[in-house]
Design a protein around this motif. Sequence first.
Motif, PDB file in Angstrom:
ATOM      1  N   GLU A 199      18.708  16.200 -24.350  1.00 59.49           N
ATOM      2  CA  GLU A 199      20.066  15.849 -24.784  1.00 59.49           C
ATOM      3  C   GLU A 199      20.689  14.848 -23.813  1.00 59.49           C
ATOM      4  OE1 GLU A 199      18.659  19.028 -26.857  1.00 59.49           O
ATOM      5  OE2 GLU A 199      19.202  19.355 -24.758  1.00 59.49           O
ATOM      6  N   PHE A 200      20.494  15.074 -22.522  1.00 66.28           N
ATOM      7  CA  PHE A 200      20.999  14.141 -21.508  1.00 66.28           C
ATOM      8  C   PHE A 200      20.422  12.748 -21.735  1.00 66.28           C
ATOM      9  CE2 PHE A 200      20.564  12.101 -17.322  1.00 66.28           C
ATOM     10  CZ  PHE A 200      21.872  12.176 -16.844  1.00 66.28           C
ATOM     11  N   ASN A 201      19.121  12.659 -21.984  1.00 68.67           N
ATOM     12  CA  ASN A 201      18.495  11.357 -22.229  1.00 68.67           C
ATOM     13  C   ASN A 201      19.030  10.708 -23.502  1.00 68.67           C
ATOM     14  OD1 ASN A 201      16.930  11.604 -19.936  1.00 68.67           O
ATOM     15  ND2 ASN A 201      15.098  12.290 -21.018  1.00 68.67           N
ATOM     16  N   ALA A 202      19.303  11.523 -24.516  1.00 62.22           N
ATOM     17  CA  ALA A 202      19.847  10.975 -25.768  1.00 62.22           C
ATOM     18  C   ALA A 202      21.223  10.365 -25.540  1.00 62.22           C
ATOM     19  CB  ALA A 202      19.923  12.076 -26.832  1.00 62.22           C
ATOM     20  N   ILE A 203      22.039  11.031 -24.713  1.00 60.12           N
ATOM     21  CA  ILE A 203      23.362  10.486 -24.381  1.00 60.12           C
ATOM     22  C   ILE A 203      23.200   9.158 -23.640  1.00 60.12           C
ATOM     23  CG2 ILE A 203      25.498  10.872 -23.085  1.00 60.12           C
ATOM     24  CD1 ILE A 203      24.865  13.944 -23.403  1.00 60.12           C
ATOM     25  N   GLN A 223      22.156   6.266 -39.345  1.00 65.17           N
ATOM     26  CA  GLN A 223      23.529   6.661 -39.635  1.00 65.17           C
ATOM     27  C   GLN A 223      24.332   6.633 -38.328  1.00 65.17           C
ATOM     28  OE1 GLN A 223      21.994  10.338 -41.946  1.00 65.17           O
ATOM     29  NE2 GLN A 223      23.943   9.822 -42.925  1.00 65.17           N
ATOM     30  N   PRO A 224      24.827   5.457 -37.949  1.00 68.48           N
ATOM     31  CA  PRO A 224      25.477   5.311 -36.636  1.00 68.48           C
ATOM     32  C   PRO A 224      26.631   6.267 -36.388  1.00 68.48           C
ATOM     33  CG  PRO A 224      25.039   3.175 -37.608  1.00 68.48           C
ATOM     34  CD  PRO A 224      24.737   4.182 -38.663  1.00 68.48           C
ATOM     35  N   SER A 225      27.441   6.548 -37.400  1.00 65.23           N
ATOM     36  CA  SER A 225      28.584   7.434 -37.178  1.00 65.23           C
ATOM     37  C   SER A 225      28.121   8.863 -36.910  1.00 65.23           C
ATOM     38  CB  SER A 225      29.537   7.403 -38.374  1.00 65.23           C
ATOM     39  OG  SER A 225      28.882   7.819 -39.558  1.00 65.23           O
ATOM     40  N   LEU A 226      27.097   9.321 -37.630  1.00 65.93           N
ATOM     41  CA  LEU A 226      26.553  10.659 -37.393  1.00 65.93           C
ATOM     42  C   LEU A 226      25.862  10.707 -36.039  1.00 65.93           C
ATOM     43  CD1 LEU A 226      25.943  13.519 -38.356  1.00 65.93           C
ATOM     44  CD2 LEU A 226      23.867  12.621 -39.463  1.00 65.93           C
ATOM     45  N   HIS A 227      25.137   9.654 -35.695  1.00 70.26           N
ATOM     46  CA  HIS A 227      24.475   9.568 -34.396  1.00 70.26           C
ATOM     47  C   HIS A 227      25.517   9.731 -33.280  1.00 70.26           C
ATOM     48  CE1 HIS A 227      21.462   7.104 -31.717  1.00 70.26           C
ATOM     49  NE2 HIS A 227      21.663   8.321 -31.270  1.00 70.26           N
ATOM     50  N   ALA A 228      26.599   8.980 -33.370  1.00 65.79           N
ATOM     51  CA  ALA A 228      27.651   9.044 -32.348  1.00 65.79           C
ATOM     52  C   ALA A 228      28.297  10.425 -32.291  1.00 65.79           C
ATOM     53  CB  ALA A 228      28.704   7.975 -32.623  1.00 65.79           C
ATOM     54  N   GLU A 229      28.490  11.044 -33.445  1.00 61.82           N
ATOM     55  CA  GLU A 229      29.093  12.373 -33.490  1.00 61.82           C
ATOM     56  C   GLU A 229      28.215  13.412 -32.792  1.00 61.82           C
ATOM     57  OE1 GLU A 229      29.863  15.816 -36.816  1.00 61.82           O
ATOM     58  OE2 GLU A 229      30.119  13.730 -37.455  1.00 61.82           O
ATOM     59  N   LEU A 251      27.462  15.953 -25.411  1.00 61.50           N
ATOM     60  CA  LEU A 251      28.306  15.864 -24.221  1.00 61.50           C
ATOM     61  C   LEU A 251      29.179  17.102 -24.030  1.00 61.50           C
ATOM     62  CD1 LEU A 251      29.515  12.153 -24.074  1.00 61.50           C
ATOM     63  CD2 LEU A 251      28.554  13.452 -22.154  1.00 61.50           C
ATOM     64  N   SER A 252      29.444  17.821 -25.099  1.00 61.97           N
ATOM     65  CA  SER A 252      30.264  19.031 -24.983  1.00 61.97           C
ATOM     66  C   SER A 252      29.479  20.215 -24.436  1.00 61.97           C
ATOM     67  CB  SER A 252      30.857  19.401 -26.350  1.00 61.97           C
ATOM     68  OG  SER A 252      29.873  19.989 -27.197  1.00 61.97           O
ATOM     69  N   MET A 253      28.152  20.071 -24.328  1.00 59.63           N
ATOM     70  CA  MET A 253      27.329  21.172 -23.818  1.00 59.63           C
ATOM     71  C   MET A 253      27.530  21.332 -22.313  1.00 59.63           C
ATOM     72  SD  MET A 253      23.670  20.516 -25.664  1.00 59.63           S
ATOM     73  CE  MET A 253      23.289  21.143 -27.288  1.00 59.63           C
ATOM     74  N   THR A 256      31.196  14.119 -18.506  1.00 56.32           N
ATOM     75  CA  THR A 256      31.947  13.233 -19.383  1.00 56.32           C
ATOM     76  C   THR A 256      31.168  11.929 -19.515  1.00 56.32           C
ATOM     77  OG1 THR A 256      33.188  12.180 -17.591  1.00 56.32           O
ATOM     78  CG2 THR A 256      34.115  14.207 -18.536  1.00 56.32           C
ATOM     79  N   ARG A 257      31.534  11.142 -20.494  1.00 64.86           N
ATOM     80  CA  ARG A 257      30.846   9.858 -20.654  1.00 64.86           C
ATOM     81  C   ARG A 257      31.053   8.977 -19.421  1.00 64.86           C
ATOM     82  NH1 ARG A 257      28.506   7.882 -25.199  1.00 64.86           N
ATOM     83  NH2 ARG A 257      29.566   9.442 -26.503  1.00 64.86           N
TER      84      ARG A 257
END
Length: 238
Positions: free
Chosen positions: A77-81, A116-122, A128-130, A165-166
């Motif tokens: 997940e960290f790498n995906a962010i 699906q860029p909007s879903l990807h971003a969501e 990030l909330s993890m 955080t981002r």
Amino acid sequence: MTRYDIIGDIHGQAEKLEALLAAMGYRLQSGAWRHPTRQAVFVGDLIDRGPSQRRTVDIVRRMVDGGAALAVMGNHEFNAIAWHTRDPREPSRFLREHTPRHHRQHEKFLEEFAPQPSLHAEVIDWFLSMPLWVDLPGLHVVHACWHAEFVTWLTTALADGHRLTREMMTAATTPSSEPSPENGPTLFTAVDCLLKGLEVQLPSGQSFADADGHTRISARVRWWDDEAVTIRDGVHAT
């Protein structure tokens, strides 16, 4: 007292996850898998490798949002962010470089979400909330390594709830040879340890192929094994 089911790396194996949940007595209720007396705790690495990325994320997210589960961040997940986040120092680049090797590691997730860029971003925002870890009665849950010194330092360095955080992602993805204030750890060092584990260099000429087929000259330490006193006993190849 709540009882917990600790569930390790799923890596996009949604069908196997649902079979596991069913075998442990979870049932679909109001759109989420729930247990009448227990709560699932997912130890990160929900994504990459397997055939069902979106379905896996959806299952876990519904459980977490519905109070039937907790989930901590894994290194995937960290790498995906980091893959999704542009480097503020050089906006044409990303915090995880878009190299062929990194793309192969992340390919299954990108196949399902990148169109699906909007879903990807969501979903990236949800990652990030993890929290990096959770404290439960008599139990700490972290993805790779419970390092007490780093956890103590991160408790004040992170956002509320032990979260990145981002804005923190740049420091968290950037190795530094410079000491941090008061000679404590850097954000990179502490986060890397909790999400990937402690590593040692292998003896000269020694290497191994990891699960993705990459040659490694360092290996993760069996930090929980007090009896390991040699490199052979003290590392595990993953």
